[in-house]
Design a protein around this motif. Sequence first.
Motif, PDB file in Angstrom:
ATOM      1  N   ILE A 191      49.749  76.448 130.045  1.00 33.19           N
ATOM      2  CA  ILE A 191      51.154  76.250 130.417  1.00 33.19           C
ATOM      3  C   ILE A 191      51.437  74.771 130.652  1.00 33.19           C
ATOM      4  N   LEU A 192      50.540  74.087 131.350  1.00 27.50           N
ATOM      5  CA  LEU A 192      50.726  72.651 131.611  1.00 27.50           C
ATOM      6  C   LEU A 192      50.715  71.854 130.314  1.00 27.50           C
ATOM      7  N   PHE A 193      49.832  72.192 129.386  1.00 24.67           N
ATOM      8  CA  PHE A 193      49.769  71.492 128.108  1.00 24.67           C
ATOM      9  C   PHE A 193      51.068  71.675 127.335  1.00 24.67           C
ATOM     10  N   VAL A 194      51.580  72.894 127.277  1.00 17.86           N
ATOM     11  CA  VAL A 194      52.830  73.158 126.567  1.00 17.86           C
ATOM     12  C   VAL A 194      53.978  72.387 127.218  1.00 17.86           C
ATOM     13  N   ALA A 195      54.014  72.371 128.554  1.00 15.48           N
ATOM     14  CA  ALA A 195      55.066  71.641 129.265  1.00 15.48           C
ATOM     15  C   ALA A 195      54.972  70.147 128.979  1.00 15.48           C
ATOM     16  N   LEU A 196      53.764  69.595 128.996  1.00 13.87           N
ATOM     17  CA  LEU A 196      53.576  68.172 128.712  1.00 13.87           C
ATOM     18  C   LEU A 196      53.956  67.865 127.269  1.00 13.87           C
ATOM     19  N   ALA A 197      53.513  68.692 126.347  1.00 17.42           N
ATOM     20  CA  ALA A 197      53.832  68.464 124.937  1.00 17.42           C
ATOM     21  C   ALA A 197      55.332  68.529 124.700  1.00 17.42           C
ATOM     22  N   SER A 198      56.013  69.460 125.320  1.00 22.51           N
ATOM     23  CA  SER A 198      57.461  69.555 125.111  1.00 22.51           C
ATOM     24  C   SER A 198      58.173  68.376 125.757  1.00 22.51           C
ATOM     25  N   HIS A 199      57.628  67.835 126.853  1.00 20.78           N
ATOM     26  CA  HIS A 199      58.229  66.647 127.464  1.00 20.78           C
ATOM     27  C   HIS A 199      58.109  65.448 126.526  1.00 20.78           C
ATOM     28  N   ILE A 200      56.951  65.295 125.900  1.00 24.28           N
ATOM     29  CA  ILE A 200      56.753  64.190 124.959  1.00 24.28           C
ATOM     30  C   ILE A 200      57.722  64.337 123.790  1.00 24.28           C
ATOM     31  N   VAL A 201      57.837  65.542 123.254  1.00 23.26           N
ATOM     32  CA  VAL A 201      58.731  65.763 122.126  1.00 23.26           C
ATOM     33  C   VAL A 201      60.175  65.479 122.545  1.00 23.26           C
ATOM     34  N   GLU A 202      60.563  65.917 123.755  1.00 22.03           N
ATOM     35  CA  GLU A 202      61.924  65.695 124.210  1.00 22.03           C
ATOM     36  C   GLU A 202      62.227  64.215 124.401  1.00 22.03           C
ATOM     37  N   SER A 203      61.218  63.410 124.798  1.00 25.25           N
ATOM     38  CA  SER A 203      61.465  62.003 125.041  1.00 25.25           C
ATOM     39  C   SER A 203      61.438  61.179 123.751  1.00 25.25           C
ATOM     40  N   CYS A 204      61.027  61.784 122.657  1.00 22.75           N
ATOM     41  CA  CYS A 204      60.967  61.078 121.382  1.00 22.75           C
ATOM     42  C   CYS A 204      62.259  61.288 120.605  1.00 22.75           C
ATOM     43  N   PRO A 205      62.728  60.238 119.944  1.00 20.18           N
ATOM     44  CA  PRO A 205      63.920  60.433 119.111  1.00 20.18           C
ATOM     45  C   PRO A 205      63.566  61.256 117.882  1.00 20.18           C
ATOM     46  N   ARG A 206      64.565  61.899 117.317  1.00 16.30           N
ATOM     47  CA  ARG A 206      64.347  62.601 116.054  1.00 16.30           C
ATOM     48  C   ARG A 206      64.081  61.550 114.986  1.00 16.30           C
ATOM     49  N   ILE A 207      63.062  61.782 114.196  1.00 15.63           N
ATOM     50  CA  ILE A 207      62.715  60.853 113.124  1.00 15.63           C
ATOM     51  C   ILE A 207      63.025  61.523 111.792  1.00 15.63           C
ATOM     52  N   ILE A 208      63.861  60.880 111.009  1.00 14.32           N
ATOM     53  CA  ILE A 208      64.185  61.380 109.680  1.00 14.32           C
ATOM     54  C   ILE A 208      62.975  61.095 108.793  1.00 14.32           C
ATOM     55  N   THR A 209      62.375  62.147 108.293  1.00 18.08           N
ATOM     56  CA  THR A 209      61.112  62.033 107.572  1.00 18.08           C
ATOM     57  C   THR A 209      61.293  61.402 106.195  1.00 18.08           C
ATOM     58  N   ARG A 210      60.190  61.017 105.636  1.00 14.26           N
ATOM     59  CA  ARG A 210      60.177  60.451 104.286  1.00 14.26           C
ATOM     60  C   ARG A 210      60.756  61.449 103.286  1.00 14.26           C
ATOM     61  N   ALA A 211      60.402  62.704 103.432  1.00  9.20           N
ATOM     62  CA  ALA A 211      60.930  63.724 102.516  1.00  9.20           C
ATOM     63  C   ALA A 211      62.450  63.826 102.648  1.00  9.20           C
ATOM     64  N   GLU A 212      62.956  63.720 103.867  1.00 10.76           N
ATOM     65  CA  GLU A 212      64.395  63.836 104.088  1.00 10.76           C
ATOM     66  C   GLU A 212      65.168  62.681 103.457  1.00 10.76           C
ATOM     67  N   TRP A 213      64.629  61.454 103.531  1.00 16.94           N
ATOM     68  CA  TRP A 213      65.372  60.333 102.939  1.00 16.94           C
ATOM     69  C   TRP A 213      65.005  60.080 101.480  1.00 16.94           C
ATOM     70  N   GLY A 214      64.074  60.852 100.947  1.00 18.72           N
ATOM     71  CA  GLY A 214      63.764  60.765  99.519  1.00 18.72           C
ATOM     72  C   GLY A 214      62.774  59.677  99.161  1.00 18.72           C
ATOM     73  N   ALA A 215      61.767  59.482  99.999  1.00 20.95           N
ATOM     74  CA  ALA A 215      60.764  58.440  99.745  1.00 20.95           C
ATOM     75  C   ALA A 215      59.946  58.739  98.501  1.00 20.95           C
ATOM     76  N   ARG A 216      59.540  57.681  97.851  1.00 20.38           N
ATOM     77  CA  ARG A 216      58.589  57.790  96.751  1.00 20.38           C
ATOM     78  C   ARG A 216      57.200  58.010  97.340  1.00 20.38           C
ATOM     79  N   PRO A 217      56.294  58.633  96.589  1.00 23.32           N
ATOM     80  CA  PRO A 217      54.918  58.784  97.081  1.00 23.32           C
ATOM     81  C   PRO A 217      54.282  57.411  97.274  1.00 23.32           C
ATOM     82  N   ALA A 218      53.436  57.320  98.270  1.00 27.15           N
ATOM     83  CA  ALA A 218      52.742  56.060  98.549  1.00 27.15           C
ATOM     84  C   ALA A 218      51.366  56.366  99.112  1.00 27.15           C
ATOM     85  N   ASN A 219      50.498  55.380  99.043  1.00 31.34           N
ATOM     86  CA  ASN A 219      49.154  55.520  99.584  1.00 31.34           C
ATOM     87  C   ASN A 219      48.861  54.280 100.409  1.00 31.34           C
ATOM     88  N   THR A 220      48.997  54.408 101.722  1.00 32.77           N
ATOM     89  CA  THR A 220      48.776  53.265 102.601  1.00 32.77           C
ATOM     90  C   THR A 220      47.561  53.505 103.482  1.00 32.77           C
TER      91      THR A 220
END
Length: 188
Positions: A9-38
């Motif tokens: 329960i504590l782990f789930v609560a901590l993980a959800s707090h971290i997720v809540e404090s992070c901004p939504r990140i628009i993924t590479r797939a969402e913005w149409g990135a080309r494949p890359a290898n970094t």
Amino acid sequence: MAFKLLLSILFVALASHIVESCPRIITRAEWGARPANTAALVTNPPTHVVIHHSATQGCTTQAACMNLVRSFQNFHMDTNGWADIGYNFLIGGDGQVYQGRGWGRTGAHAPSFNNRSMGICLIGTFTSGLPTAAAINAAHALINCGVSSNTIRADYRLMGHRQASATACPGNALFAAIQSWPRFTTNP
């Protein structure tokens, strides 16, 4: 058994707090990135956060920002010959965070700091004006997210691109502003 349940329960609560404090990140797939290898960062989590501006027009809608991010990737790969877009993350005037290379990847944004830093580019030109409040808030939230998820060191050093190489980036106005941000260093 009860102890394991409590830990779960504590782990789930901590993980959800971290997720809540992070901004939504628009993924590479969402913005149409080309494949890359970094490559993975040599120093991970990174010790530095480098702030950039794109030195282009800005954007205030997700569609316009995604179009610019794709154009940056095309320029970096096709003209500069890089493996991918140079930045780890980009932030539009819409306050949205766009995944570049992402967490834990070596960028191509600040010579001699690439393999130990996270490069964040605010989209626009900030020589005489500042990014939107939404963009600045997103930058702070992204950095805080990185620290809380251990993808940026807690004792990171914040710097402007001009401190790594001879450039006007991130623009005079933005560079003056980041000097008041937490963990800014004059000696990166």
